[in-house]
Design an enzyme around this catalytic site. Structure first.
Site, PDB file in Angstrom:
ATOM      1  N   ASP A 111      -1.993   0.122 -14.382  1.00 47.41           N
ATOM      2  CA  ASP A 111      -3.193   0.418 -13.567  1.00 47.41           C
ATOM      3  C   ASP A 111      -4.679  -1.171 -14.408  1.00 47.41           C
ATOM      4  O   ASP A 111      -3.489  -0.932 -15.535  1.00 47.41           O
ATOM      5  CB  ASP A 111      -3.878   1.686 -13.479  1.00 47.41           C
ATOM      6  CG  ASP A 111      -4.514   1.838 -12.573  1.00 47.41           C
ATOM      7  OD1 ASP A 111      -4.526   2.441 -11.398  1.00 47.41           O
ATOM      8  OD2 ASP A 111      -6.121   1.016 -11.968  1.00 47.41           O
ATOM      9  N   CYS A 156      -7.244   8.140   4.834  1.00 44.50           N
ATOM     10  CA  CYS A 156      -6.657   7.152   5.212  1.00 44.50           C
ATOM     11  C   CYS A 156      -6.504   7.275   6.968  1.00 44.50           C
ATOM     12  O   CYS A 156      -6.680   6.320   7.343  1.00 44.50           O
ATOM     13  CB  CYS A 156      -5.252   7.382   5.188  1.00 44.50           C
ATOM     14  SG  CYS A 156      -4.422   6.963   3.260  1.00 44.50           S
ATOM     15  N   LYS A 209      -9.058   4.917   8.035  1.00 42.82           N
ATOM     16  CA  LYS A 209      -8.926   3.402   7.773  1.00 42.82           C
ATOM     17  C   LYS A 209      -7.493   2.909   8.695  1.00 42.82           C
ATOM     18  O   LYS A 209      -7.582   2.068   8.874  1.00 42.82           O
ATOM     19  CB  LYS A 209      -8.223   3.345   6.179  1.00 42.82           C
ATOM     20  CG  LYS A 209      -8.537   2.765   5.648  1.00 42.82           C
ATOM     21  CD  LYS A 209      -7.743   2.732   3.702  1.00 42.82           C
ATOM     22  CE  LYS A 209      -6.363   3.509   3.686  1.00 42.82           C
ATOM     23  NZ  LYS A 209      -4.812   2.870   3.907  1.00 42.82           N
TER      24      LYS A 209
HETATM   25  P1  NAD Z   1      -6.205   4.808  -4.709  1.00 44.06           P
HETATM   26  O1  NAD Z   1      -7.499   4.446  -5.502  1.00 44.06           O
HETATM   27  O2  NAD Z   1      -6.194   6.208  -6.053  1.00 44.06           O
HETATM   28  O3  NAD Z   1      -4.988   3.829  -6.407  1.00 44.06           O
HETATM   29  C1  NAD Z   1      -5.162   2.487  -6.260  1.00 44.06           C
HETATM   30  C2  NAD Z   1      -5.425   2.336  -7.598  1.00 44.06           C
HETATM   31  O4  NAD Z   1      -4.540   0.855  -7.565  1.00 44.06           O
HETATM   32  C3  NAD Z   1      -5.973   2.760  -8.392  1.00 44.06           C
HETATM   33  O5  NAD Z   1      -6.052   3.001  -9.494  1.00 44.06           O
HETATM   34  C4  NAD Z   1      -6.698   0.859  -8.992  1.00 44.06           C
HETATM   35  O6  NAD Z   1      -7.283   0.725  -9.837  1.00 44.06           O
HETATM   36  C5  NAD Z   1      -5.104   0.474  -9.019  1.00 44.06           C
HETATM   37  N1  NAD Z   1      -4.948  -0.832  -8.442  1.00 44.06           N
HETATM   38  C6  NAD Z   1      -5.972  -2.395  -7.775  1.00 44.06           C
HETATM   39  N2  NAD Z   1      -5.464  -3.440  -8.109  1.00 44.06           N
HETATM   40  C7  NAD Z   1      -5.105  -3.756  -9.047  1.00 44.06           C
HETATM   41  C8  NAD Z   1      -3.612  -4.883  -9.736  1.00 44.06           C
HETATM   42  N3  NAD Z   1      -4.469  -5.328  -8.825  1.00 44.06           N
HETATM   43  N4  NAD Z   1      -3.320  -3.911 -10.304  1.00 44.06           N
HETATM   44  C9  NAD Z   1      -3.084  -2.915 -10.850  1.00 44.06           C
HETATM   45  N5  NAD Z   1      -4.228  -1.875 -10.586  1.00 44.06           N
HETATM   46  C10 NAD Z   1      -4.966  -2.128  -9.427  1.00 44.06           C
HETATM   47  O7  NAD Z   1      -6.172   4.808  -3.759  1.00 44.06           O
HETATM   48  P2  NAD Z   1      -4.220   5.515  -3.217  1.00 44.06           P
HETATM   49  O8  NAD Z   1      -4.867   7.077  -2.590  1.00 44.06           O
HETATM   50  O9  NAD Z   1      -3.409   6.116  -4.271  1.00 44.06           O
HETATM   51  O10 NAD Z   1      -3.588   4.872  -2.511  1.00 44.06           O
HETATM   52  C11 NAD Z   1      -2.998   3.655  -2.457  1.00 44.06           C
HETATM   53  C12 NAD Z   1      -2.388   3.366  -0.991  1.00 44.06           C
HETATM   54  O11 NAD Z   1      -0.878   4.195  -0.861  1.00 44.06           O
HETATM   55  C13 NAD Z   1      -3.695   3.109   0.014  1.00 44.06           C
HETATM   56  O12 NAD Z   1      -3.164   1.877   0.813  1.00 44.06           O
HETATM   57  C14 NAD Z   1      -3.236   4.212   0.923  1.00 44.06           C
HETATM   58  O13 NAD Z   1      -3.310   4.086   2.268  1.00 44.06           O
HETATM   59  C15 NAD Z   1      -1.949   4.425   0.797  1.00 44.06           C
HETATM   60  N6  NAD Z   1      -1.694   5.836   1.359  1.00 44.06           N
HETATM   61  C16 NAD Z   1      -2.244   6.934   0.245  1.00 44.06           C
HETATM   62  C17 NAD Z   1      -2.097   7.864   0.570  1.00 44.06           C
HETATM   63  C18 NAD Z   1      -2.637   9.673  -0.109  1.00 44.06           C
HETATM   64  O14 NAD Z   1      -2.492  10.146   0.176  1.00 44.06           O
HETATM   65  N7  NAD Z   1      -4.117   8.989  -0.700  1.00 44.06           N
HETATM   66  C19 NAD Z   1      -0.599   8.720   1.026  1.00 44.06           C
HETATM   67  C20 NAD Z   1       0.161   7.374   1.874  1.00 44.06           C
HETATM   68  C21 NAD Z   1      -0.864   6.355   1.424  1.00 44.06           C
HETATM   69  C1  UGA Z   2      -2.075  12.152   6.182  1.00 47.47           C
HETATM   70  C2  UGA Z   2      -0.632  11.957   6.629  1.00 47.47           C
HETATM   71  O1  UGA Z   2      -0.341  13.408   6.436  1.00 47.47           O
HETATM   72  C3  UGA Z   2       0.043  11.984   5.296  1.00 47.47           C
HETATM   73  O2  UGA Z   2       1.596  11.860   6.186  1.00 47.47           O
HETATM   74  C4  UGA Z   2      -0.289  10.003   4.944  1.00 47.47           C
HETATM   75  O3  UGA Z   2       0.493  10.037   4.312  1.00 47.47           O
HETATM   76  C5  UGA Z   2      -1.381  10.387   4.574  1.00 47.47           C
HETATM   77  O4  UGA Z   2      -2.438  10.658   5.595  1.00 47.47           O
HETATM   78  C6  UGA Z   2      -1.699   9.278   4.052  1.00 47.47           C
HETATM   79  O5  UGA Z   2      -1.074   7.920   4.778  1.00 47.47           O
HETATM   80  O6  UGA Z   2      -2.671   8.569   3.251  1.00 47.47           O
HETATM   81  P1  UGA Z   2      -3.816  13.578   3.302  1.00 47.47           P
HETATM   82  O7  UGA Z   2      -4.560  12.662   4.527  1.00 47.47           O
HETATM   83  O8  UGA Z   2      -3.184  13.704   2.723  1.00 47.47           O
HETATM   84  O9  UGA Z   2      -2.590  13.045   4.778  1.00 47.47           O
HETATM   85  O10 UGA Z   2      -4.295  14.938   4.792  1.00 47.47           O
HETATM   86  P2  UGA Z   2      -3.453  15.925   5.759  1.00 47.47           P
HETATM   87  O11 UGA Z   2      -2.951  17.250   5.487  1.00 47.47           O
HETATM   88  O12 UGA Z   2      -2.832  14.467   6.785  1.00 47.47           O
HETATM   89  O13 UGA Z   2      -5.017  16.210   6.245  1.00 47.47           O
HETATM   90  C7  UGA Z   2      -5.985  15.112   6.472  1.00 47.47           C
HETATM   91  C8  UGA Z   2      -6.866  15.583   7.265  1.00 47.47           C
HETATM   92  O14 UGA Z   2      -7.499  16.536   8.424  1.00 47.47           O
HETATM   93  C9  UGA Z   2      -7.902  16.645   6.482  1.00 47.47           C
HETATM   94  O15 UGA Z   2      -8.843  16.499   6.458  1.00 47.47           O
HETATM   95  C10 UGA Z   2      -6.888  17.995   6.893  1.00 47.47           C
HETATM   96  O16 UGA Z   2      -8.390  19.277   6.929  1.00 47.47           O
HETATM   97  C11 UGA Z   2      -7.652  17.663   8.324  1.00 47.47           C
HETATM   98  N1  UGA Z   2      -6.937  18.397   9.346  1.00 47.47           N
HETATM   99  C12 UGA Z   2      -5.394  18.881   9.320  1.00 47.47           C
HETATM  100  C13 UGA Z   2      -7.144  19.025   9.915  1.00 47.47           C
HETATM  101  O17 UGA Z   2      -8.174  19.469  10.559  1.00 47.47           O
HETATM  102  N2  UGA Z   2      -6.677  19.866  11.285  1.00 47.47           N
HETATM  103  C14 UGA Z   2      -5.466  20.156  11.226  1.00 47.47           C
HETATM  104  O18 UGA Z   2      -4.483  20.649  11.465  1.00 47.47           O
HETATM  105  C15 UGA Z   2      -4.251  19.267  10.004  1.00 47.47           C
END
Ligand code: NAD
Ligand code: UGA
Length: 467
Positions: A37, A277, A280
């Site tokens: 990172d 997410c 977005k």
């Molecule tokens: P995050 O902000 O927690 O982490 C991203 C990290 O990448 C940061 O620490 C940042 O400093 C680092 N970074 C950015 N540019 C960089 C570079 N050029 N080199 C090295 N490090 C760099 O984000 P996240 O929640 O982990 O999400 C990452 C991706 O995964 C997003 O596209 C999101 O949509 C997707 N996603 C997130 C979740 C979730 O539950 N948060 C679930 C599924 C998919």
């Molecule tokens: C969601 C998806 O569930 C994951 O599969 C996906 O990978 C992720 O987004 C992502 O792309 O970031 P997350 O946002 O971490 O995961 O959590 P969820 O359990 O999906 O909840 C999302 C929001 O919906 C929360 O605010 C939760 O409280 C709300 N929710 C969920 C409800 O209001 N009702 C429900 O029945 C379920």
């Protein structure tokens, strides 16, 4: 020819990169996993006893592997060079400027990761797009890599979206519903898919690893999140009908969930979905539809966001009405600020918009949340889009991590925003004694025992039912 994968580099040590790579390291002791990172602070936190993410079960796994085959470092270039497979797990927030403002994902971080790879790599690599990206991003990444690469270096770009949910990430990663891998439909593409698949096969049954072309894989991720969010907006829209008609959303959810075609998960009415997410990714999908000239489809998905905002506003309107149409200088206690239970993550939490409405009404807010940090909460409320003067926020919003008495003393209303289990265990009789009367509870998550609260003397309101 397939060769054993020995070294993986993951760019981005966030909510996805950290947990995903910890599980790969845990399940594949023969693979060295480097998570890199740009943020020294984040890397230091991963290397400390206080890892930067609260996720049940994660710390135990990190501590088992760290220093053995799991490493967190800022040595981005060195780790890229050593890797057979490079995951891109950087953030892809919604654009806040220029073309696609408020809709398109900002690919600045993906591009910068791709540029670094092409500059540094001296041997061929498999690049895995793990971040959620627009459809055809793999093609753009391939073009970026091709135009800058060193001689005799080839890149195969795969799409391998992540489906973990926060709060249950470890279980989701250990027992995924499926692993999706998209790649080019030619010899080299198939070879790369096989290589990545071989990593997951260390703990995931082969029948659960599904493969497709890159575009379908990219679109499947957006579609999955859009459909999950749409389910919540659907149930929340029905909750409005319940409140107006006297039906009970919990009974309705149960009744429809028994239909095996519908299924019983994700039917929980709430204050609206949050998290980094859903909003977005729906905006990302809407932007795609607009670019493809599919106006009706864009409008359809936009409604999911409209209902989500409506749900928050409706909830607050009801609170203001019950508190005699003014919150001015009234203490309100928010139970929960995280976007869901079992996480400290506050990104896009419904609580943020609810606080904004309360502050606009002149309320004094005390937040009770076991995992959210004060600085994080203030940062969320300082978002320029909320248009709240920071000094006012600091004066009017407090955080109590666990001190229930302090949080509820003199309060006019308790407002449940997050479904933390601990909120069910409180001594509400004792809490009632120290609150202003009439004492109100607004359950935005349907987690409390409403009958019991009414018998104590509370005025209770809940999403999706008339009490
Ligand atoms: P995050 O902000 O927690 O982490 C991203 C990290 O990448 C940061 O620490 C940042 O400093 C680092 N970074 C950015 N540019 C960089 C570079 N050029 N080199 C090295 N490090 C760099 O984000 P996240 O929640 O982990 O999400 C990452 C991706 O995964 C997003 O596209 C999101 O949509 C997707 N996603 C997130 C979740 C979730 O539950 N948060 C679930 C599924 C998919
Ligand atoms: C969601 C998806 O569930 C994951 O599969 C996906 O990978 C992720 O987004 C992502 O792309 O970031 P997350 O946002 O971490 O995961 O959590 P969820 O359990 O999906 O909840 C999302 C929001 O919906 C929360 O605010 C939760 O409280 C709300 N929710 C969920 C409800 O209001 N009702 C429900 O029945 C379920």
């Amino acid at each position: 020819l397939s060769k054993p994968i020995k070294n993986i580099c993951c760019i981005g040590a966030g909510y996805v990169g950290g947990p995903t790579c910890s599980i790969i390291a845990y399940k594949c002791p023969h693979i060295q996993v480097n998570v890199v990172d740009l943020s020294q602070e984040r890397i230091n936190a991963w290397n400390s006893p206080n890892i930067p993410i609260y996720e049940p079960g994660l710390n135990e796994i990190v501590q088992k592997c760290i220093g053995k085959n799991l490493h967190f470092t800022t040595k981005v270039e060195e780790c890229i060079e050593k890797a057979d497979i490079i995951f891109i797990s950087v953030n892809t927030p919604t654009k806040t400027y220029g073309v696609g403002l408020g809709r398109a994902p900002d690919l600045t971080y993906v591009e910068s990761a791709a540029r670094t790879i092409s500059k540094v790599a001296k041997t061929s690599k498999i690049i895995v797009e793990k971040s959620t990206v627009p459809v055809k991003a793999a093609e753009s990444i391939t073009n970026m890599l091709k135009s800058n690469h060193q001689p005799n270096v080839e890149f195969q770009v795969l799409s391998n979206p992540e489906f973990l949910a926060e709060g249950t990430a470890i279980n989701d990663l250990l027992k995924p519903d499926r692993i999706l891998i998209g790649g080019d439909n030619n010899e080299k593409g198939k070879w790369a898919i096989g290589q990545l698949s071989s990593v997951y096969e260390n703990w995931v049954e082969k029948s659960l690893i599904i493969t497709t072309n890159t575009w379908s894989s990219e679109l499947s991720k957006l579609a999955a999140n859009a459909m999950l969010a749409q389910r919540i907006s659907s149930v929340n829209s029905i909750s409005a009908i319940c409140e107006a008609s006297g039906a009970d959303i919990e009974h309705v959810s149960r009744a429809i969930g028994f239909d095996t075609r519908i299924g019983n998960k994700f039917l929980q009415a709430s204050v609206g979905f949050g998290g980094s997410c859903f909003q977005k990714d729906i905006n990302n999908l809407i932007y795609l539809c607009e670019n493809l000239n599919l106006k009706e489809v864009a409008e359809y998905w936009h409604q999911v966001l409209v209902i989500n905002d409506y749900q928050k506003k409706r909830f607050v309107d009801k609170i203001v009405k019950c508190l005699f149409n003014t919150l001015n200088n009234k203490k309100i206690t928010l139970l929960g600020f995280a976007f869901k239970k079992n996480t400290g993550d506050t990104r896009e939490s419904a609580a943020i918009q609810i606080c904004k409405y309360f502050l606009d009404e002149g309320a004094l807010i005390t937040v009770l949340d076991p995992k959210v940090e004060y600085e994080q909460m203030i940062l969320e409320l300082s978002n320029p889009q909320l248009n709240l003067p920071i000094e006012m926020v600091k004066r009017k919003v407090q955080l109590c991590s666990t001190d229930v008495i302090e949080a509820c003393k003199g309060s006019h209303a308790l407002v449940v925003c997050t479904e933390w289990d601990i909120f069910k265990t409180y001594d509400y009789k004792g809490i009632y004694e120290i609150m202003q009367k009439p004492a109100h509870i607004f359950d935005g998550r349907l987690i409390l025992d409403h009958e019991q609260l009414i018998s104590i003397g509370f005025h209770v309101e809940a999403v999706g039912k008339k009490l």
